[in-house]
Design a protein around this motif. Structure first.
Motif, PDB file in Angstrom:
ATOM      1  N   ILE A 246       0.856  -1.206  -0.109  1.00 29.19           N
ATOM      2  CA  ILE A 246      -0.044  -0.040   0.080  1.00 29.19           C
ATOM      3  C   ILE A 246       0.832   1.196   0.011  1.00 29.19           C
ATOM      4  N   LEU A 247       2.119   1.165   0.825  1.00 31.17           N
ATOM      5  CA  LEU A 247       2.941   2.562   0.803  1.00 31.17           C
ATOM      6  C   LEU A 247       3.518   2.545  -0.353  1.00 31.17           C
ATOM      7  N   GLN A 248       3.799   1.546  -1.125  1.00 34.52           N
ATOM      8  CA  GLN A 248       4.442   1.511  -2.570  1.00 34.52           C
ATOM      9  C   GLN A 248       3.535   2.524  -3.508  1.00 34.52           C
ATOM     10  N   SER A 249       2.351   1.873  -3.594  1.00 32.39           N
ATOM     11  CA  SER A 249       1.337   2.456  -4.372  1.00 32.39           C
ATOM     12  C   SER A 249       1.066   3.687  -3.848  1.00 32.39           C
ATOM     13  N   LEU A 250       1.164   4.200  -2.814  1.00 30.18           N
ATOM     14  CA  LEU A 250       0.996   5.958  -2.298  1.00 30.18           C
ATOM     15  C   LEU A 250       2.165   6.534  -2.546  1.00 30.18           C
ATOM     16  N   THR A 251       3.175   5.913  -2.853  1.00 26.82           N
ATOM     17  CA  THR A 251       4.379   7.112  -2.812  1.00 26.82           C
ATOM     18  C   THR A 251       5.277   6.921  -4.383  1.00 26.82           C
ATOM     19  N   ASN A 252       5.130   5.503  -4.757  1.00 26.92           N
ATOM     20  CA  ASN A 252       6.137   5.457  -5.917  1.00 26.92           C
ATOM     21  C   ASN A 252       5.664   6.182  -7.329  1.00 26.92           C
ATOM     22  N   PRO A 253       4.211   6.371  -7.349  1.00 26.92           N
ATOM     23  CA  PRO A 253       4.006   7.112  -8.658  1.00 26.92           C
ATOM     24  C   PRO A 253       3.925   8.557  -8.553  1.00 26.92           C
ATOM     25  N   LEU A 254       4.372   9.142  -7.311  1.00 29.65           N
ATOM     26  CA  LEU A 254       4.052  10.693  -7.390  1.00 29.65           C
ATOM     27  C   LEU A 254       5.405  11.468  -7.548  1.00 29.65           C
ATOM     28  N   GLN A 255       6.241  10.906  -8.765  1.00 29.47           N
ATOM     29  CA  GLN A 255       7.431  11.857  -8.675  1.00 29.47           C
ATOM     30  C   GLN A 255       6.868  12.817  -9.660  1.00 29.47           C
ATOM     31  N   GLY A 256       5.916  12.911 -10.400  1.00 25.96           N
ATOM     32  CA  GLY A 256       5.467  14.079 -11.032  1.00 25.96           C
ATOM     33  C   GLY A 256       5.025  15.177 -10.433  1.00 25.96           C
ATOM     34  N   PHE A 257       4.255  14.476  -9.286  1.00 22.97           N
ATOM     35  CA  PHE A 257       3.436  15.618  -8.145  1.00 22.97           C
ATOM     36  C   PHE A 257       4.630  16.260  -7.079  1.00 22.97           C
ATOM     37  N   PHE A 258       5.654  15.551  -7.052  1.00 21.88           N
ATOM     38  CA  PHE A 258       6.754  16.095  -6.169  1.00 21.88           C
ATOM     39  C   PHE A 258       7.565  17.315  -6.924  1.00 21.88           C
ATOM     40  N   ASP A 259       7.691  16.876  -8.154  1.00 24.30           N
ATOM     41  CA  ASP A 259       8.390  17.870  -9.189  1.00 24.30           C
ATOM     42  C   ASP A 259       7.472  19.170  -9.267  1.00 24.30           C
ATOM     43  N   CYS A 260       6.074  19.068  -9.233  1.00 24.13           N
ATOM     44  CA  CYS A 260       5.160  20.324  -9.434  1.00 24.13           C
ATOM     45  C   CYS A 260       5.411  21.114  -8.201  1.00 24.13           C
ATOM     46  N   ILE A 261       5.569  20.390  -6.958  1.00 21.93           N
ATOM     47  CA  ILE A 261       5.695  21.054  -5.717  1.00 21.93           C
ATOM     48  C   ILE A 261       7.190  21.876  -5.819  1.00 21.93           C
ATOM     49  N   VAL A 262       8.141  21.128  -6.236  1.00 26.96           N
ATOM     50  CA  VAL A 262       9.496  21.805  -6.002  1.00 26.96           C
ATOM     51  C   VAL A 262       9.776  22.707  -7.090  1.00 26.96           C
ATOM     52  N   PHE A 263       9.090  22.627  -8.276  1.00 28.25           N
ATOM     53  CA  PHE A 263       9.453  23.551  -9.429  1.00 28.25           C
ATOM     54  C   PHE A 263       8.602  24.676  -9.746  1.00 28.25           C
ATOM     55  N   VAL A 264       7.363  24.344  -8.987  1.00 28.73           N
ATOM     56  CA  VAL A 264       6.267  25.413  -9.451  1.00 28.73           C
ATOM     57  C   VAL A 264       5.700  26.101  -7.950  1.00 28.73           C
ATOM     58  N   ALA A 265       5.338  25.207  -7.037  1.00 31.86           N
ATOM     59  CA  ALA A 265       4.865  25.762  -5.761  1.00 31.86           C
ATOM     60  C   ALA A 265       5.597  26.524  -4.827  1.00 31.86           C
ATOM     61  N   LEU A 266       7.186  26.008  -4.735  1.00 31.79           N
ATOM     62  CA  LEU A 266       8.070  26.517  -4.029  1.00 31.79           C
ATOM     63  C   LEU A 266       8.684  27.686  -5.037  1.00 31.79           C
ATOM     64  N   CYS A 267       8.380  28.000  -6.327  1.00 25.26           N
ATOM     65  CA  CYS A 267       9.203  29.057  -6.814  1.00 25.26           C
ATOM     66  C   CYS A 267       8.495  30.389  -7.169  1.00 25.26           C
ATOM     67  N   SER A 268       8.504  31.502  -6.602  1.00 21.01           N
ATOM     68  CA  SER A 268       7.603  32.417  -6.904  1.00 21.01           C
ATOM     69  C   SER A 268       7.440  32.924  -8.200  1.00 21.01           C
ATOM     70  N   TYR A 269       8.258  32.656  -9.219  1.00 24.12           N
ATOM     71  CA  TYR A 269       8.081  33.021 -10.525  1.00 24.12           C
ATOM     72  C   TYR A 269       7.067  32.047 -11.113  1.00 24.12           C
ATOM     73  N   SER A 270       7.191  30.887 -10.973  1.00 24.95           N
ATOM     74  CA  SER A 270       6.222  29.954 -11.463  1.00 24.95           C
ATOM     75  C   SER A 270       5.052  29.867 -10.988  1.00 24.95           C
ATOM     76  N   ARG A 271       4.764  30.217  -9.569  1.00 27.14           N
ATOM     77  CA  ARG A 271       3.622  30.288  -9.212  1.00 27.14           C
ATOM     78  C   ARG A 271       2.904  31.441  -9.899  1.00 27.14           C
TER      79      ARG A 271
END
Length: 345
Positions: A246-271
């Protein structure tokens, strides 16, 4: 109670589909920003992130398709996941290398572009070679209690995950060096100017936090999958642990979601650009206030590239200005000419 009435296999399946949808949405956000705004995609760092998001989107789409226990489609899905599953960590490593060369080594934009192309080609070659070996050396492609098919075999599983963790550890080490460089240059500027810019200090802390989240996203994505696959390698006859599945199904496919947080949500220009994308209204006065952000500079602005490409260039310029205050006019002109030449290079 309705949710509890499902079997653990159904819960595992629904979690895998849900997280794959989140990852696909996050990847599509980054792709849309690059396609919608011409000024946004001018920066070649964002082009690397754009490429990373394309691979993440393809992988998320593959994870959305339920696998079959047998059949040609299961075989195809298993091998294609090896290909596109290994590419995002390799591209993430490439981004960390480019960022390190920009911030710590003060490479020019032209050299960084060339290195980025070479690293991208190398990532594709390694992923293709790994996929080819998986076709030749994998015992079989199986349906391991999760939504998707994957390769089976100690050798291939070991190589696949060892390469991923090499990329993760090297990326983490490089970002630690980058953060140290950021702190050193900021303290140098603060000591030489005897001024404390609260706004600059706040942005500096944001940048350090953002840098630390990039390798963290890789760890969160692959840690549970690595633990589970390690059990399969070293204890092949052991029973499946439902919690790990269950934990693998919860975390393994989330690479694109994490990248969106790092490169969009945490960047003022991208926001800002994301708000313009959602509201269908372009704000021409928006600026990126993130200091020394390698991902937020325009390639065709030579002046910005020469002055803001890294913290090291800021420190060298500040030291040159202090030296010029204590030297003759002729020395000042020579120093300024040298600095201009170095910036132009």
């Amino acid at each position: 109670m309705f949710f509890l009435s499902f079997s653990s296999q159904n819960i595992d399946l629904y979690l895998a589909v849900s997280t794959s949808v989140l990852s696909l949405i996050g990847s599509c956000v980054i792709i849309s920003l690059n396609l919608r705004f011409s000024d946004y995609r001018k920066n070649f760092f964002r082009k690397l992130i754009f490429i990373l998001s394309i691979y993440d989107a393809i992988l998320s789409f593959l994870w959305l398709i339920p696998g079959e226990k047998t059949g040609n489609f299961c075989v195809f899905q298993g091998y294609i996941i090896v290909l596109f599953g290994s590419l995002p960590p390799y591209i993430s490593l490439s981004i960390s290398i480019i960022t390190y060369l920009n911030v710590s080594k003060n490479w020019s934009v032209i050299k960084l572009k060339r290195m980025a192309r070479k690293l991208h080609i190398a990532s594709i070659v390694v992923a293709l070679v790994l996929t080819g070996f998986s076709i030749g050396f994998a015992e079989s492609v199986h349906f391991p209690y999760t939504n998707w098919c994957f390769i089976k075999g100690r050798f291939m599983l070991g190589v696949f995950y060892v390469l991923i963790w090499i990329c993760t550890l090297v990326s983490t080490f490089l970002y630690i060096l980058i953060v140290k460089q950021i702190r050193f240059v900021y303290k140098t500027i603060e000591r030489m100017t005897n001024l404390v810019d609260k706004k600059r200090k706040k942005e500096n802390l944001k940048m350090q936090m953002r840098m630390s989240t990039i390798p963290l996203s890789l760890v969160l994505t692959w840690i549970i999958a690595s633990v589970r696959r390690s059990r399969e390698i070293f204890f092949p006859d052991s029973k499946q642990i439902t919690t790990l599945n269950i934990l693998q199904s919860l975390t393994n496919p989330l690479q694109g979601f994490f990248d969106c947080i790092v490169f969009v949500a945490l960047c003022s220009y991208s926001r800002t650009k994301f708000k313009e994308l959602v509201c269908c209204k372009e704000n021409t006065k928006s600026q990126d206030l993130t200091i020394t952000s390698s991902f937020d500079e325009d390639d065709d602005d030579d002046e910005d590239d020469s002055s803001d490409s890294s913290y090291s260039s800021d420190s060298s310029n500040s030291s040159d200005s202090d030296d010029s205050d204590d030297s003759d006019d002729s020395d000042d002109s020579d120093d300024s000419d040298d600095s201009d030449d170095s910036d132009d290079d």
